[in-house]
Design a protein around this motif. Structure first.
Motif, PDB file in Angstrom:
ATOM      1  N   GLU A  34       0.765  -1.117  -0.037  1.00  0.00           N
ATOM      2  CA  GLU A  34      -0.097  -0.117  -0.036  1.00  0.00           C
ATOM      3  C   GLU A  34       0.634   1.299   0.119  1.00  0.00           C
ATOM      4  OE1 GLU A  34      -3.605   2.003   2.681  1.00  0.00           O
ATOM      5  OE2 GLU A  34      -2.714   0.187   3.250  1.00  0.00           O
ATOM      6  N   ASN A  83      -7.731   1.452  -1.253  1.00  0.00           N
ATOM      7  CA  ASN A  83      -6.879   1.987  -0.299  1.00  0.00           C
ATOM      8  C   ASN A  83      -6.766   3.600  -0.508  1.00  0.00           C
ATOM      9  OD1 ASN A  83      -6.051  -0.318   1.021  1.00  0.00           O
ATOM     10  ND2 ASN A  83      -4.656  -0.722  -0.521  1.00  0.00           N
ATOM     11  N   GLN A  85      -9.379   5.283  -1.432  1.00  0.00           N
ATOM     12  CA  GLN A  85     -10.587   5.776  -0.820  1.00  0.00           C
ATOM     13  C   GLN A  85     -10.582   5.755   0.561  1.00  0.00           C
ATOM     14  OE1 GLN A  85     -12.099   7.224  -3.666  1.00  0.00           O
ATOM     15  NE2 GLN A  85     -13.499   7.223  -2.265  1.00  0.00           N
ATOM     16  N   ARG A  86      -9.941   4.779   1.063  1.00  0.00           N
ATOM     17  CA  ARG A  86      -9.522   4.757   2.529  1.00  0.00           C
ATOM     18  C   ARG A  86      -8.854   6.059   3.038  1.00  0.00           C
ATOM     19  NH1 ARG A  86      -6.700   0.021   3.443  1.00  0.00           N
ATOM     20  NH2 ARG A  86      -6.450   0.810   5.599  1.00  0.00           N
ATOM     21  N   ARG A  87      -7.793   6.334   2.243  1.00  0.00           N
ATOM     22  CA  ARG A  87      -6.988   7.579   2.643  1.00  0.00           C
ATOM     23  C   ARG A  87      -7.823   9.001   2.517  1.00  0.00           C
ATOM     24  NH1 ARG A  87      -3.320   5.241  -0.568  1.00  0.00           N
ATOM     25  NH2 ARG A  87      -3.560   6.732  -2.113  1.00  0.00           N
ATOM     26  N   SER A  89     -10.758   9.083   3.015  1.00  0.00           N
ATOM     27  CA  SER A  89     -12.073   9.096   4.140  1.00  0.00           C
ATOM     28  C   SER A  89     -11.321   9.498   5.504  1.00  0.00           C
ATOM     29  CB  SER A  89     -12.579   7.913   3.969  1.00  0.00           C
ATOM     30  OG  SER A  89     -13.487   7.645   2.920  1.00  0.00           O
ATOM     31  N   ALA A  90      -9.896   9.259   5.377  1.00  0.00           N
ATOM     32  CA  ALA A  90      -9.395   9.571   6.569  1.00  0.00           C
ATOM     33  C   ALA A  90      -8.819  10.864   6.903  1.00  0.00           C
ATOM     34  CB  ALA A  90      -8.401   8.401   6.968  1.00  0.00           C
TER      35      ALA A  90
END
Length: 100
Positions: A34, A83, A85-87, A89-90
């Motif tokens: 990642e 991954n 998208q996760r970043r 969103s965070a």
């Protein structure tokens, strides 16, 4: 005389060299896939911007290096879009460093 094709070839060689370096770091356990994929994406998009600027200055057709970068990112981390998208969103994104 400036040769755009030669310039683009040099950029691609730098990109592929960087990708191999990141893959080696993943293989030896120094980075996660990642993280390596994110580094390649940021580096590759920067190179793509440079190529675009050069093409604009020379009034040449725009090179499409983003597709190449995305394929190389996927070769390191097949789940890179999730991954990413996760970043996103965070907010703010951060690194969590651990030793295992």
């Amino acid at each position: 005389m400036f040769d755009l094709d030669e310039f683009l070839q040099c950029i691609r060689e730098k990109l592929y060299s960087y990708v191999e370096s990141r893959k080696n770091d993943v293989d030896r356990g120094a980075e996660t896939a990642e993280l390596a994929a994110l580094l390649v994406q940021k580096y590759g998009y920067g190179l793509a911007d440079s190529a675009s600027l050069a093409a604009n200055l020379l009034e040449c057709p725009q090179p499409d290096l983003i597709r190449d970068v995305d394929q190389l990112v996927a070769s390191i981390d097949p789940d890179w879009r999730a991954n990413q998208q996760r970043r996103f969103s965070a907010r703010p994104a951060s690194l969590f460093l651990s030793s295992t």
